[in-house]
Design an enzyme around this catalytic site. Structure first.
Site, PDB file in Angstrom:
ATOM      1  N   LYS A 177       6.220  -8.667   1.531  1.00 29.61           N
ATOM      2  CA  LYS A 177       5.325  -7.939   2.422  1.00 29.61           C
ATOM      3  C   LYS A 177       4.052  -8.758   2.594  1.00 29.61           C
ATOM      4  O   LYS A 177       3.672  -9.533   1.719  1.00 29.61           O
ATOM      5  CB  LYS A 177       4.978  -6.560   1.880  1.00 29.61           C
ATOM      6  CG  LYS A 177       3.973  -6.591   0.759  1.00 29.61           C
ATOM      7  CD  LYS A 177       3.198  -5.308   0.666  1.00 29.61           C
ATOM      8  CE  LYS A 177       2.384  -5.038   1.896  1.00 29.61           C
ATOM      9  NZ  LYS A 177       1.142  -5.844   1.970  1.00 29.61           N
ATOM     10  N   THR A 188       0.921 -14.403   0.066  1.00 31.00           N
ATOM     11  CA  THR A 188       1.447 -13.093   0.426  1.00 31.00           C
ATOM     12  C   THR A 188       1.004 -12.067  -0.586  1.00 31.00           C
ATOM     13  O   THR A 188       0.773 -12.371  -1.749  1.00 31.00           O
ATOM     14  CB  THR A 188       2.972 -13.079   0.434  1.00 31.00           C
ATOM     15  OG1 THR A 188       3.377 -11.763   0.787  1.00 31.00           O
ATOM     16  CG2 THR A 188       3.553 -13.396  -0.931  1.00 31.00           C
ATOM     17  N   ASN A 394      -8.580  -3.124  10.888  1.00 32.38           N
ATOM     18  CA  ASN A 394      -9.390  -3.315   9.695  1.00 32.38           C
ATOM     19  C   ASN A 394     -10.735  -2.620   9.722  1.00 32.38           C
ATOM     20  O   ASN A 394     -11.391  -2.474   8.708  1.00 32.38           O
ATOM     21  CB  ASN A 394      -9.547  -4.807   9.415  1.00 32.38           C
ATOM     22  CG  ASN A 394      -8.262  -5.347   8.818  1.00 32.38           C
ATOM     23  OD1 ASN A 394      -7.868  -4.939   7.747  1.00 32.38           O
ATOM     24  ND2 ASN A 394      -7.594  -6.220   9.558  1.00 32.38           N
ATOM     25  N   THR A 399      -9.916   5.218   7.629  1.00 31.00           N
ATOM     26  CA  THR A 399     -10.541   6.380   8.260  1.00 31.00           C
ATOM     27  C   THR A 399      -9.653   6.999   9.312  1.00 31.00           C
ATOM     28  O   THR A 399      -8.544   6.569   9.541  1.00 31.00           O
ATOM     29  CB  THR A 399     -11.894   5.987   8.883  1.00 31.00           C
ATOM     30  OG1 THR A 399     -11.706   4.827   9.704  1.00 31.00           O
ATOM     31  CG2 THR A 399     -12.888   5.688   7.805  1.00 31.00           C
TER      32      THR A 399
END
Lengths: 399, 399
Positions: A177, A188, A394, A399
């Site tokens: 991932k 990574t 980002n 939020t």
């Protein structure tokens, strides 16, 4: 070597399980990677001073050298969580060891997600309980496991291959991932390799170090080395084929390096908000290290990344970034190709080349070749373009 | 020291002229800074291997140590333009020397703009001719000159001050441009200081080095060191006041450093697409260099920058970036304040602090204080948030 569209369960004697613990709502978010016997274990870990709790735990496992299970969660990094966080990581290790019936020192832990929030252990416990159930019922599913370890990735990253050695065929599988906070030192967030080869730990350590240094350590999505990066491999010997002769070692090492390189490219390609893979290759440097530094600096340049996004063959930014680091070079010996188009030759812009170069920036992968002299040093690095989506992701991650 | 809302023409004996050469359509885009007598000249220049032609020329002037005029153009960097570009820079130097009646080796050249495009010398000649006319007619205008050196900056950056020394008052003035491709190694694209103090070159060199290292070298808008960065100062002695005693030197150095620091902050604040100034202060490091490296890494982190833009007090990203470089530290000794709100204390998140910290991110300047140990090293660095506008500006800078 033969590529296989498969994952960590492709090598013999490996299973993978997935669970939805509620750490990321509405999605699989925990996984367990399992070897039917204890596997030789090798890994590389983040050098970040703020390394996460699972890094501490899994480094201890790697130091001992054997691993039979890895418990993985997404959604929470368990980083900068103090002694409590370390305790949580040990709890995860112990729980899985107890329920899978293996020694706790052979259970590795990996986490990825938000930093600085204590792990919600109730949910983690639920997830682990689901994983143990799936393990008891042998509901192995490598694809689902590869989905369960993702965060902001758009797609799972898996690949496998067959490697023909002197005494038979072995398999290597991988799931990874990436996406955000991706930058060398480790690169990574998480990469898991499995192989059914029989191989000594010292050799595996060295092959893994080589493979990772030329792959994941050359990826940059945003220049931020994470607290949680790890790349590990389990070698369980279930093929019955030993990586014995020098030729075998070379062959196996090559396959591992190829797989790691593909994994690195997948991570760069799936960078947060990215629309294109950027490959920068630097040739003619004094050393490979210098070439790597220059290539990595170019792929991490926000200006280069934004220019590629905008389809602007602004090669000046590439030269400026290559020139900003490492050993000195003579600008009048520098040439630059964007795709197949030579845009700078011996330090001078090639007239009319930019129009052609424009088309090269339409491609899904943009390759830039920089020749900086006549030294032997070569390196490639991978990144992605910088888009408004990166900022959006980002700016509002939590939020 | 008394701040003055003024510019490079505030010190006695300095004049500044502006012209519209058509390098940037519809705007002033060339300037000439003039001292009535040859001035002691000191400067710091980009370390980029692909340094532009004007850098080569102006470094030669700085090596000789005297300068009476600086010819400046925006819109074209005259970088990566080979021998032809160098010739163009010498042509600019020679033309101004001939027409202003000074030695060519006392004329500095500065350029900023697109890389890799030959200077359109017809337009540059027109601009220089306008500047010579303005000089003949004494149409000095420091404000217009400060506008003429800008590229994607939203506003001019000027400031001046009075410094009281043992034998009288001297003045220092400054104009700067920044915005994109801004990163230490030199930081700002262009910064010009003037002073009417009388001062020896060796002392001026040292004070300038100190001032720049703690100001422009600590700014990062996007991590890309430019090919054209320079910060220079002309000291023409027209005040009749000599920077003589050790106290005078200290006083003058302090004023210069303050001015440079303000200039650096203005540049960071006006970063491309920026909505906020980010200040990161690192304390308790082993050395100032280590503190500076960590502070600079935090302000250049895309993840930190995007979080500030999004109003997200995601302090984990700050800790991750500080932890990714430099000397080791003990995470359990690390505390972090966002504005006045303590969010991390001794490596542990402070409960409920994030809600308060949220408000601190509404401010025009976001200050983050990181305490990483009990060493003497302190440093501050400045950056700006990362916005969709940054991407837009740089994806389509030339299109």
């Amino acid at each position: 070597m033969m590529w296989q569209d498969a994952t960590v369960t492709y090598p013999q004697g490996f299973q993978a399980y997935a669970a939805a613990a509620g750490l990321i709502v509405g999605r699989l978010d925990m996984a367990c990677l399992w070897s039917v016997v204890p596997a030789v274990f090798s890994g590389l870990f983040t050098t970040n001073q703020a390394a996460a709790a699972p890094i501490t735990v899994t480094k201890q496992v790697a130091a001992k050298g054997w691993c039979q299970a890895i418990i993985i969660n997404a959604g929470n990094a368990n980083a900068v969580t103090g002694q409590g966080g370390l305790q949580d990581a040990y709890t995860m290790q112990q729980y899985m060891a107890d329920h899978l019936g293996v020694a706790s020192e052979q259970v590795a832990v990996a986490s990825t997600g938000v930093i600085g929030v204590p792990l919600p252990m109730d949910q983690v416990q639920q997830g682990m309980s689901q994983l143990v159930d799936a393990w008891q019922q042998q509901h192995s599913d490598g694809v689902k496991a590869s989905e369960a370890i993702l965060t902001t990735d758009r797609e799972p990253k898996t690949l496998a291959c067959d490697v023909t050695l002197s005494s038979g065929v072995v398999r290597i599988g991988m799931m990874a991932k990436g996406s955000g906070m991706i930058h060398p030192q480790m690169a990574t967030m998480l990469a898991f390799f499995t192989t059914d080869a029989a191989i000594e730990k010292s050799i595996l350590d060295e092959l893994m170090r080589q493979a990772v240094s030329r792959s994941f350590l050359r990826v940059s999505v945003d220049g931020d080395p994470s607290t949680n990066d790890m790349a590990v491999i389990l070698a369980n010997g279930q093929s019955g084929v030993h990586v014995g002769t020098p030729e075998d070692i070379e062959q196996f090492g090559k396959a591992l390096a190829h797989l790691a390189r593909q994994g690195a490219r997948m991570i760069a390609h799936d960078g947060e908000g990215a629309t294109r893979l950027i490959t920068v290759r630097v040739r003619g440097a004094a050393t490979e290290e210098d070439a790597a530094l220059k290539a990595r600096t170019a792929v991490r340049s926000n200006l280069v990344k934004a220019a590629v996004y905008g389809g602007d063959p602004n090669w000046g930014r590439v030269i400026a970034s290559v020139g900003s680091v490492g050993l000195p070079f003579d600008l009048s010996a520098v040439s630059l190709w964007i795709g197949t188009v030579l845009v700078l030759e011996g330090g001078l812009p090639v007239p009319m080349a930019e129009d052609q170069a424009h088309n090269e920036l339409e491609a899904d992968e943009v390759v830039m070749d920089v020749l900086i002299g006549n030294g032997p040093g070569f390196a490639e690095a991978w990144g992605c373009d910088l888009t408004e989506q990166y900022v959006e992701i980002n700016a509002h991650y939590r939020t």
